[in-house]
Design an enzyme around this catalytic site. Structure first.
Site, short mmCIF file in Angstrom:
data_model
loop_
_atom_site.label_atom_id
_atom_site.label_comp_id
_atom_site.label_asym_id
_atom_site.label_seq_id
_atom_site.Cartn_x
_atom_site.Cartn_y
_atom_site.Cartn_z
N LYS A 241 19.70 -13.76 -13.86
CA LYS A 241 19.87 -14.85 -12.88
C LYS A 241 19.06 -16.09 -13.26
O LYS A 241 19.21 -17.15 -12.63
CB LYS A 241 19.49 -14.36 -11.49
CG LYS A 241 20.43 -13.29 -10.95
CD LYS A 241 19.97 -12.75 -9.62
CE LYS A 241 20.98 -11.75 -9.06
NZ LYS A 241 21.16 -10.57 -9.94
N GLU B 270 24.43 -17.44 -4.45
CA GLU B 270 25.12 -16.38 -5.19
C GLU B 270 26.18 -16.96 -6.12
O GLU B 270 26.92 -17.88 -5.75
CB GLU B 270 25.77 -15.41 -4.20
CG GLU B 270 26.22 -14.11 -4.81
CD GLU B 270 26.62 -13.10 -3.76
OE1 GLU B 270 26.20 -11.95 -3.85
OE2 GLU B 270 27.35 -13.48 -2.82
N GLY C 266 21.09 1.23 -7.47
CA GLY C 266 20.28 1.76 -6.40
C GLY C 266 18.93 1.12 -6.22
O GLY C 266 18.11 1.61 -5.43
N GLU D 250 0.82 -1.20 0.00
CA GLU D 250 0.00 0.00 0.00
C GLU D 250 0.86 1.27 0.00
O GLU D 250 0.61 2.22 -0.75
CB GLU D 250 -0.90 -0.01 1.23
CG GLU D 250 -1.68 1.27 1.44
CD GLU D 250 -2.09 1.48 2.88
OE1 GLU D 250 -2.99 2.31 3.12
OE2 GLU D 250 -1.49 0.84 3.76
N ARG E 296 27.34 -15.62 -0.59
CA ARG E 296 26.11 -15.88 0.15
C ARG E 296 25.35 -17.03 -0.51
O ARG E 296 25.64 -17.40 -1.65
CB ARG E 296 25.25 -14.62 0.19
CG ARG E 296 25.91 -13.46 0.91
CD ARG E 296 25.08 -12.20 0.81
NE ARG E 296 24.94 -11.75 -0.58
CZ ARG E 296 24.23 -10.69 -0.95
NH1 ARG E 296 23.58 -9.99 -0.04
NH2 ARG E 296 24.16 -10.34 -2.21
#
Length: 633
Positions: A410, A541, A449, A316, A538
């Site tokens: 990916k 990854e 970003g 929302e 990680r």
């Protein structure tokens, strides 16, 4: 006139009428070598009585008094020339029509408009010079000293605007063009080449440098930013070239150099006419509209004036934020905001039936690799794969013309659950490419970003003084700005005819450790005091991403940054099994999810140590469930 003369305009009008009188009388006196006698004295005054009201009417009709003398420019000079020229044509015609007995020498008629132009224009520009000197020259010693890099058009305009600024004082400019070095630009010296930046900043005590190279390649801007970092000065830059051309951002709105200024790529050339024809006056729907990619996609789509933009998101707060942004920036745009989940078939079907979108951009996805790899594997497959199936089937039923799936690199040889679920989503779209709806799949890499990106994380770590954590010294990723990614996404959606997997030209991969070092320098931190720590890969990854599998080849398109992947066909049985599996009530654990992904996506290779459980035989492996069956759940 359609406007009122205020007192300033009235004074300007009186001034111009006086200049007309001075020009007429002055030319008479000059014509007779300052020895003007009768009957020419009487002729001069009698003709002047008709010339002044005539010339005054011309001044008013051409709108000479809408502008301010402080901002007198070439457009004002153009109007003055028109006024004097029109007077030179009309005055002799009127004098002849009036049948005056006065004698007007031809030299007076010839030189009158020239002198009038000189008097009127000269007065304005002398006033502007006096005004600007009185207003701004006392401020010259008050502003912070800066050096501008770039002595082209942007540098010239920036220097001119900053002459009025209380904030800045331009010491000089730098440019690699040898013909400009040592010369003056707006009365400011071009000091030398860009390579001498450090010496000039030291000499003048400059702490800030403004890069005025909006159309230069990112390699040039990167070089200047690195020189600024080496000289320990702050690098600022003018807005991007496309922002200046569009008028969205003024040239004087300088900002700090961002990371995409260093790692960014050359501007994208779009088929704006084609996209406008495709999206203009159409109903467009964007799922995941509140996310980083979805929000930028909405902003880009809004530029092409769709009749209605349908925003669909489960968050929302994010939905409200992008809605307000669009309403403020595009007040004429029809915006519909739907809080909904792509996995909820009833809401999806009802929304498509009511809004009747022509084009759907499906950007809703869980994309954070480590988060989806641990504990949340079931949610990843439900949202990314099953959610795509729900929306895609509803799009077919609603006869949507084009469905654009936002995929990821990916999905190529995935090692993570997230990547595997996106590959299943691609297969969903491939398997439905039979009817009227065209399914276009677009793969691209990381976006500067974006939510979950490494860049905001690095920014926080640098602000705390480090350490900056990088998983592996050799890890690489492809990067592009959100604007470039979404622009190419629109271009791909336009060019796709259905069933293709389009890949974006992501340029050269970037080593994450180099990215970290660039950011440390960019934010003015000392690289020797902000350590970089390697923490290990990680879960899920990869060291590097691939835009294609080994078996896939590409063929070019008409756009140099788009390619079509010759992908392997969809496994329809796997799609059917995924749907049936996801529609049960029981939640699968991580090991079962990985086992399913491994069975459906042969190229999926979980990282060592990831749990794999045998696939339960009790679960029926069925074909895709019809939409009506979902409503009974």
């Amino acid at each position: 006139m359609s406007y009122r003369l205020n007192w300033r305009a009235f004074l300007a009008f009186v001034h111009d009428v006086c200049m007309a009188a001075i020009a007429w009388v002055g030319i008479y006196w000059l014509r007779f070598n300052l020895d003007l006698r009768e009957p020419f004295v009487s002729d001069m005054w009698s003709t002047l009585a008709w010339i002044l009201p005539l010339q005054a009417a011309i001044f008013l009709s051409l709108g000479l008094y809408r502008g301010l003398w402080r901002f007198a420019s070439l457009s004002d000079l153009q109007r003055i020339v028109y006024a004097a020229g029109l007077g030179a044509i009309v005055i002799p015609i009127v004098l002849v029509m009036l049948r005056l007995t006065a004698i007007v020498p031809r030299s007076v008629m010839f030189f009158y408009p020239i002198v009038l132009i000189f008097l009127m224009a000269g007065s304005r520009f002398v006033f502007r010079l006096w005004k600007e000197h009185r207003l701004y020259s006392p401020l010259a010693a008050l502003g912070e000293p800066v050096i501008v890099v770039g002595a082209g058009e942007a540098g010239a305009r920036l220097t001119q605007e900053m002459a009025r600024s209380r904030q800045w004082r331009v010491i000089g400019l730098l440019d690699d063009d040898a013909t400009k070095q040592g010369r003056l630009l707006r009365n400011i010296s071009v000091l030398g080449p860009i390579s001498e930046l450090a010496s000039w900043t030291r000499k003048y005590g400059v702490r800030k440098v403004i890069i005025a190279l909006p159309s230069a390649s990112h390699m040039v801007r990167r070089r200047v930013a690195e020189l600024c970092a080496a000289a320990h000065v702050e690098a600022l830059t003018v807005p991007a070239y496309e922002d200046l051309i569009s008028g969205r951002t003024p040239l004087t709105m300088v900002r700090t150099v961002e990371l995409d200024d260093l790692l960014g790529r050359d501007p994208v050339v779009l088929d704006n006419a084609g996209i406008a024809e495709w999206l203009g006056n159409r109903i467009v729907m964007v799922t995941g509209a509140g996310g980083s990619i979805g929000a930028e996609l909405c902003r880009q789509i809004a530029r092409f004036r769709p009749s209605r933009l349908v925003l669909f998101d489960i968050s929302e707060a994010a939905l409200y934020e992008i809605r307000m942004t669009l309403v403020d920036a595009f007040p004429q745009l029809g915006v519909v905001s739907i809080v909904g989940d792509v996995k909820h078939a009833s809401i999806v079907e009802e929304t498509l039936a009511r809004e009747k979108p022509d084009v759907i951009f499906h950007a809703a996805a869980y994309k954070h690799v480590p988060l989806m790899e641990e504990t949340n594997c079931w949610q990843a497959v439900r949202n990314n794969a099953y959610g795509t199936w729900v929306l895609a089937r509803a799009a077919v039923a609603a006869k949507v013309e084009k469905f654009v799936l936002v995929s990821t690199d990916k999905a190529v040889n995935p090692t993570s659950v997230m990547g595997a679920t996106k590959r299943v989503a691609e297969q969903v779209c491939q398997s439905l490419q039979e009817g009227l709806t065209q399914f276009v799949i677009v793969r691209f890499g990381n976006v500067f970003g974006s939510a979950g990106s490494v860049i905001p994380r690095f920014t926080e770590q640098i602000a705390r003084g480090g350490p900056v954590t990088v998983t592996h010294p050799d890890i690489t990723r492809y990067f592009m700005s959100s604007a470039e990614a979404t622009q190419l996404l629109l271009q791909a959606g336009l060019q796709g005819k259905g069933g293709e997997i389009l890949t974006l030209d992501m340029g050269e991969p970037v080593r994450i450790v180099d990215l970290a070092r660039d950011m440390i320098r960019l934010y003015g931190a000392d690289p020797d005091r902000v350590p970089i720590v390697f923490t290990g890969l990680r879960p899920g990854e990869k060291l590097y991403e691939e835009p294609l599998t080994a078996e896939e080849a590409t063929k070019p398109t008409t756009h140099p940054k788009l390619h079509i992947a010759q992908a392997r066909p969809a496994n329809r049985d796997a799609v059917g099994q995924m749907v049936a599996w996801c529609e049960r009530d029981r939640v699968a654990d991580d090991g079962e999810v990985r086992a399913r992904m491994r069975a459906w996506i042969p190229e999926y290779a979980p990282v060592a140590g990831a749990s794999l459980k045998p696939i339960p035989t009790a679960v029926a492996e069925t074909a895709p469930v019809p939409l009506r069956a979902q409503r009974r759940r």
